[in-house]
Every structure is written in structure tokens, then in C-alpha cells.
Design a protein around this motif. Structure first.
Motif, PDB file in Angstrom:
ATOM      1  N   GLY A 122      -7.960  13.959  -6.167  1.00  0.00           N
ATOM      2  CA  GLY A 122      -8.474  12.666  -6.603  1.00  0.00           C
ATOM      3  C   GLY A 122      -9.766  12.630  -7.384  1.00  0.00           C
ATOM      4  N   GLN A 123     -10.453  13.757  -7.522  1.00  0.00           N
ATOM      5  CA  GLN A 123     -11.767  13.711  -8.158  1.00  0.00           C
ATOM      6  C   GLN A 123     -11.704  13.197  -9.603  1.00  0.00           C
ATOM      7  OE1 GLN A 123     -10.759  16.091  -6.021  1.00  0.00           O
ATOM      8  NE2 GLN A 123     -12.455  17.329  -5.237  1.00  0.00           N
ATOM      9  N   GLU A 124     -10.683  13.599 -10.339  1.00  0.00           N
ATOM     10  CA  GLU A 124     -10.625  13.184 -11.745  1.00  0.00           C
ATOM     11  C   GLU A 124     -10.411  11.683 -11.904  1.00  0.00           C
ATOM     12  OE1 GLU A 124      -9.033  15.489 -15.274  1.00  0.00           O
ATOM     13  OE2 GLU A 124      -7.314  14.204 -14.814  1.00  0.00           O
ATOM     14  N   VAL A 125      -9.449  11.136 -11.174  1.00  0.00           N
ATOM     15  CA  VAL A 125      -9.178   9.707 -11.331  1.00  0.00           C
ATOM     16  C   VAL A 125     -10.332   8.871 -10.776  1.00  0.00           C
ATOM     17  CG1 VAL A 125      -7.865   9.385  -9.171  1.00  0.00           C
ATOM     18  CG2 VAL A 125      -7.394   7.940 -11.162  1.00  0.00           C
ATOM     19  N   TYR A 126     -10.986   9.348  -9.723  1.00  0.00           N
ATOM     20  CA  TYR A 126     -12.160   8.631  -9.222  1.00  0.00           C
ATOM     21  C   TYR A 126     -13.303   8.693 -10.239  1.00  0.00           C
ATOM     22  CZ  TYR A 126     -10.307   7.821  -4.506  1.00  0.00           C
ATOM     23  OH  TYR A 126      -9.574   7.378  -3.429  1.00  0.00           O
ATOM     24  N   SER A 127     -13.410   9.798 -10.950  1.00  0.00           N
ATOM     25  CA  SER A 127     -14.437   9.897 -11.995  1.00  0.00           C
ATOM     26  C   SER A 127     -14.198   8.840 -13.063  1.00  0.00           C
ATOM     27  CB  SER A 127     -14.422  11.292 -12.623  1.00  0.00           C
ATOM     28  OG  SER A 127     -14.726  12.291 -11.671  1.00  0.00           O
ATOM     29  N   LEU A 128     -12.950   8.700 -13.481  1.00  0.00           N
ATOM     30  CA  LEU A 128     -12.626   7.688 -14.482  1.00  0.00           C
ATOM     31  C   LEU A 128     -12.875   6.290 -13.938  1.00  0.00           C
ATOM     32  CD1 LEU A 128     -11.545   6.920 -17.246  1.00  0.00           C
ATOM     33  CD2 LEU A 128      -9.214   7.130 -16.336  1.00  0.00           C
ATOM     34  N   ALA A 129     -12.505   6.063 -12.674  1.00  0.00           N
ATOM     35  CA  ALA A 129     -12.716   4.747 -12.064  1.00  0.00           C
ATOM     36  C   ALA A 129     -14.200   4.411 -11.978  1.00  0.00           C
ATOM     37  CB  ALA A 129     -12.076   4.704 -10.677  1.00  0.00           C
ATOM     38  N   MET A 130     -15.018   5.390 -11.589  1.00  0.00           N
ATOM     39  CA  MET A 130     -16.461   5.143 -11.508  1.00  0.00           C
ATOM     40  C   MET A 130     -17.037   4.816 -12.873  1.00  0.00           C
ATOM     41  SD  MET A 130     -18.032   7.809  -8.662  1.00  0.00           S
ATOM     42  CE  MET A 130     -16.950   9.206  -8.935  1.00  0.00           C
ATOM     43  N   ARG A 131     -16.577   5.535 -13.876  1.00  0.00           N
ATOM     44  CA  ARG A 131     -17.083   5.263 -15.229  1.00  0.00           C
ATOM     45  C   ARG A 131     -16.610   3.903 -15.722  1.00  0.00           C
ATOM     46  NH1 ARG A 131     -19.208   3.847 -18.674  1.00  0.00           N
ATOM     47  NH2 ARG A 131     -19.931   4.780 -20.624  1.00  0.00           N
ATOM     48  N   LEU A 132     -15.380   3.527 -15.397  1.00  0.00           N
ATOM     49  CA  LEU A 132     -14.872   2.205 -15.765  1.00  0.00           C
ATOM     50  C   LEU A 132     -15.640   1.091 -15.067  1.00  0.00           C
ATOM     51  CD1 LEU A 132     -10.973   2.508 -15.864  1.00  0.00           C
ATOM     52  CD2 LEU A 132     -12.435   1.670 -17.705  1.00  0.00           C
ATOM     53  N   ALA A 133     -16.040   1.341 -13.830  1.00  0.00           N
ATOM     54  CA  ALA A 133     -16.771   0.328 -13.068  1.00  0.00           C
ATOM     55  C   ALA A 133     -18.104  -0.026 -13.726  1.00  0.00           C
ATOM     56  CB  ALA A 133     -16.998   0.804 -11.637  1.00  0.00           C
ATOM     57  N   ASP A 134     -18.600   0.881 -14.577  1.00  0.00           N
ATOM     58  CA  ASP A 134     -19.824   0.589 -15.321  1.00  0.00           C
ATOM     59  C   ASP A 134     -19.596  -0.467 -16.401  1.00  0.00           C
ATOM     60  OD1 ASP A 134     -21.075   2.563 -13.858  1.00  0.00           O
ATOM     61  OD2 ASP A 134     -20.842   4.102 -15.410  1.00  0.00           O
ATOM     62  N   GLU A 135     -18.325  -0.691 -16.747  1.00  0.00           N
ATOM     63  CA  GLU A 135     -17.968  -1.622 -17.825  1.00  0.00           C
ATOM     64  C   GLU A 135     -17.020  -2.669 -17.250  1.00  0.00           C
ATOM     65  OE1 GLU A 135     -19.424  -1.068 -20.656  1.00  0.00           O
ATOM     66  OE2 GLU A 135     -20.113   1.000 -20.349  1.00  0.00           O
ATOM     67  N   PRO A 136     -17.516  -3.664 -16.515  1.00  0.00           N
ATOM     68  CA  PRO A 136     -16.651  -4.620 -15.811  1.00  0.00           C
ATOM     69  C   PRO A 136     -15.620  -5.303 -16.702  1.00  0.00           C
ATOM     70  CG  PRO A 136     -18.926  -4.882 -15.126  1.00  0.00           C
ATOM     71  CD  PRO A 136     -18.946  -3.937 -16.278  1.00  0.00           C
ATOM     72  N   ALA A 137     -16.001  -5.671 -17.914  1.00  0.00           N
ATOM     73  CA  ALA A 137     -15.056  -6.345 -18.807  1.00  0.00           C
ATOM     74  C   ALA A 137     -13.891  -5.432 -19.167  1.00  0.00           C
ATOM     75  CB  ALA A 137     -15.774  -6.809 -20.071  1.00  0.00           C
ATOM     76  N   LEU A 138     -14.189  -4.148 -19.355  1.00  0.00           N
ATOM     77  CA  LEU A 138     -13.145  -3.182 -19.667  1.00  0.00           C
ATOM     78  C   LEU A 138     -12.319  -2.856 -18.434  1.00  0.00           C
ATOM     79  CD1 LEU A 138     -11.856  -1.226 -21.705  1.00  0.00           C
ATOM     80  CD2 LEU A 138     -13.619   0.443 -21.103  1.00  0.00           C
ATOM     81  N   ALA A 139     -13.003  -2.664 -17.300  1.00  0.00           N
ATOM     82  CA  ALA A 139     -12.291  -2.314 -16.064  1.00  0.00           C
ATOM     83  C   ALA A 139     -11.263  -3.369 -15.696  1.00  0.00           C
ATOM     84  CB  ALA A 139     -13.286  -2.127 -14.920  1.00  0.00           C
ATOM     85  N   GLY A 140     -11.566  -4.630 -15.962  1.00  0.00           N
ATOM     86  CA  GLY A 140     -10.644  -5.710 -15.633  1.00  0.00           C
ATOM     87  C   GLY A 140      -9.388  -5.719 -16.470  1.00  0.00           C
ATOM     88  N   ARG A 141      -9.371  -4.922 -17.536  1.00  0.00           N
ATOM     89  CA  ARG A 141      -8.196  -4.877 -18.422  1.00  0.00           C
ATOM     90  C   ARG A 141      -7.403  -3.586 -18.266  1.00  0.00           C
ATOM     91  NH1 ARG A 141      -9.071  -8.038 -22.897  1.00  0.00           N
ATOM     92  NH2 ARG A 141      -6.859  -7.703 -23.316  1.00  0.00           N
ATOM     93  N   VAL A 142      -7.846  -2.706 -17.364  1.00  0.00           N
ATOM     94  CA  VAL A 142      -7.203  -1.400 -17.214  1.00  0.00           C
ATOM     95  C   VAL A 142      -6.648  -1.242 -15.800  1.00  0.00           C
ATOM     96  CG1 VAL A 142      -7.509   1.102 -17.311  1.00  0.00           C
ATOM     97  CG2 VAL A 142      -8.751  -0.367 -18.926  1.00  0.00           C
ATOM     98  N   GLU A 143      -5.345  -0.973 -15.694  1.00  0.00           N
ATOM     99  CA  GLU A 143      -4.712  -0.643 -14.420  1.00  0.00           C
ATOM    100  C   GLU A 143      -4.705   0.874 -14.273  1.00  0.00           C
ATOM    101  OE1 GLU A 143      -1.099  -3.133 -13.147  1.00  0.00           O
ATOM    102  OE2 GLU A 143      -0.966  -3.072 -15.324  1.00  0.00           O
ATOM    103  N   LEU A 144      -5.203   1.373 -13.164  1.00  0.00           N
ATOM    104  CA  LEU A 144      -5.256   2.811 -12.929  1.00  0.00           C
ATOM    105  C   LEU A 144      -4.190   3.237 -11.928  1.00  0.00           C
ATOM    106  CD1 LEU A 144      -9.057   3.726 -12.627  1.00  0.00           C
ATOM    107  CD2 LEU A 144      -7.484   4.325 -14.477  1.00  0.00           C
TER     108      LEU A 144
END
Length: 277
Positions: A113-135
Motif C-alpha cells: 500500500g505504500q505507493e497508493v497511499y503516497s499518491l493519496a497523501m499528495r492528492l490530499a494537498d490539492e482538495p479540489a483535485l482530490a474531489g475529482r479523482v477516485e482511487l
């Protein structure tokens, strides 16, 4: 040392069930990975375990053996520039191209899980973008997926690639372990997927990460996996491979420095083919 015939059996089994390339001459690797499985299953020796697997053809034991031989090496933010490119350029472009439909991103062979959590953490820095991306995330190994879903990591694991700020912001201390914060863990949906099987039921994706996986496969398995992965991309989709992996037979490089490729797919209507995994 286990007998050559047993090592060759393991290699053949892994190739047939998961497309894994296992060198039968690497007896230490086979013993170190399958020895714990034999003990966990109550066998007196690895030889006894492999004899039983060959004789009974029992799916549960076969799966345990193959999963144990699958590479599970995973670190947080491996190749940090890749995540910056994905969140800074690739995903914003895909969101704009979706016309409001949002983006589906899949981390195939996610390991623990480290890779997908890394992407999720980075996405969380961009709330507007994170809200448009399903992981979405998947792996061959049920044990790896269980660990990934639990989101619990040792001090050694979080020290590998994880900046101190990320540890403070994205984890909670639980005894001797570090737990991914619920807000990050809840961004991801999980599923067991064998890339050698038909995974068209997952639908199509705008972004697929399958990094540092092809090199662990047999030649035939690479062909099959790449056919499935490219077929799972939307027309504008992007496939991200490891920086040392070549995919010239299937893909056009878009950003080689980040391992980003575009499949040679014709036609349109990718968004209409979306489905929930």
C-alpha cells in the motif's frame, strides 16, 4: 537445500498462476519466502509442504505459495518526482479532459500500500483535485492487501521514503506502529486482482500505475498483462510504469522521466465505459 525438482515446480507454478518469473536456481530466495508459509500451515518442512501442494492441488495452499513468491517490495514516495508530475500535470489534464465526469485512477500491484497511499497523501494537498479523482488499488496477494487496508506500518517502513512532515500530518501513532490517518485511508477502494486473469469487470481507467512489475514477469505474462492494462485505459488514459521499464511495443512515451505513457488506442467514448470497481 530443497531439491531441484521442487524448485522447478515452484517456478512453473508461479509462472502458470501469476505470470511470475522465478529462477529455480535461487534456492535461498525460495526457501526464505516459502519456509514461513510451510510453518504457518503446520508442515514440518518445506519439502513436506511442496509435496502436499503437488499431490493435493489444493487452491488455498497454491495461492499461499504463489503469493509468498510475489515481490512485495514497496516504499513511500518511491521516485518522488513521479508523484509531483502526476498531481501537478497528469491528473489536472485528465480532470479537464473528463468534462466534469471525474477521473478513475488505479494502482495495480499495490503491494502493501505504500505507493497508493503516497499518491493519496499528495492528492490530499490539492482538495479540489482530490474531489475529482477516485482511487482504486489492487494486488495479487490477499495478505498484502490486508496490510494495505489496515494502513499500519513499522518505524522502519515509514522511514523508507516518507518525509517527516508526511509522517506528522498523515499518520497516527498506535503503540510501536504508525497508522495512516482515516481521511487518507478512506480515499482508496481495494480489490484483489490477478493481472493474468480477466479484469475487464473493473471498467476503464484514466490513469493506471503499474510500476516495477513487468520485470518480475515472464515474457508471455508481460504481453498478457500489457494487453489487459492498455485495454483498460480510456482513450485519453495514461499508464505509468517503472522508470527502468520499457513498453515500446505497446505504448507511446508522454513523459519518460516520470514513466508516463499513452496507449495506442483508437476510438472515443471512454467515459461511457466507466464502471465502479
Amino acid at each position: 537445500m530443497i531439491a531441484l525438482e521442487h524448485r522447478e515446480f515452484v517456478a512453473a507454478l508461479c509462472a502458470a498462476r501469476a505470470g511470475l518469473r522465478v529462477d529455480p536456481d535461487r534456492d535461498y530466495l525460495i526457501e526464505s519466502r516459502l519456509g514461513p508459509v510451510a510453518r504457518r500451515e503446520g508442515f514440518g518442512s518445506l519439502t513436506e509442504f511442496l509435496d502436499t501442494v503437488r499431490r493435493l492441488d489444493e487452491p488455498r495452499l497454491i495461492q499461499a505459495a504463489v503469493e509468498a513468491m510475489a515481490p512485495s517490495e514497496s516504499t513511500f514516495f518511491r521516485d518522488p518526482a513521479v508523484f509531483e508530475t502526476l498531481v501537478g500535470e497528469v491528473l489536472p489534464d485528465l480532470v479537464r479532459a473528463s468534462g466534469g465526469a471525474g477521473v478513475r485512477a488505479w494502482c495495480a500491484a499495490c503491494g502493501t500500500g505504500q505507493e497508493v497511499y503516497s499518491l493519496a497523501m499528495r492528492l490530499a494537498d490539492e482538495p479540489a483535485l482530490a474531489g475529482r479523482v477516485e482511487l482504486f488499488a489492487s494486488d495479487l496477494s490477499e495478505r498484502s492487501l490486508e496490510k494495505a487496508q489496515a494502513g499500519l506500518y513499522s518505524q522502519f517502513e515509514v522511514q523508507r521514503g516518507l518525509p517527516a512532515r508526511r509522517l506528522v500530518d498523515g499518520f497516527e501513532k498506535q503503540g510501536e506502529l504508525f497508522a495512516i490517518s482515516p481521511r487518507i485511508r478512506q480515499m482508496i477502494r481495494w480489490r484483489r486482482v490477478n493481472l493474468m486473469e480477466d479484469f475487464s469487470v473493473l471498467g476503464r481507467f484514466d490513469l493506471i500505475l503499474c510500476r516495477n512489475v513487468l520485470g518480475t514477469m515472464t515474457g508471455e505474462a508481460r504481453e498478457r498483462a500489457m494487453a489487459g492494462l492498455t485495454g483498460a485505459l480510456t482513450p485519453r488514459g495514461r499508464l505509468v510504469l517503472g522508470l527502468s521499464e520499457s513498453a515500446q511495443a505497446w505504448l507511446d512515451p508522454v513523459d519518460p522521466a516520470a514513466g508516463v505513457h499513452a496507449a495506442r488506442i483508437s476510438g472515443a467514448g471512454g467515459s461511457a465505459a466507466r464502471s465502479a470497481a
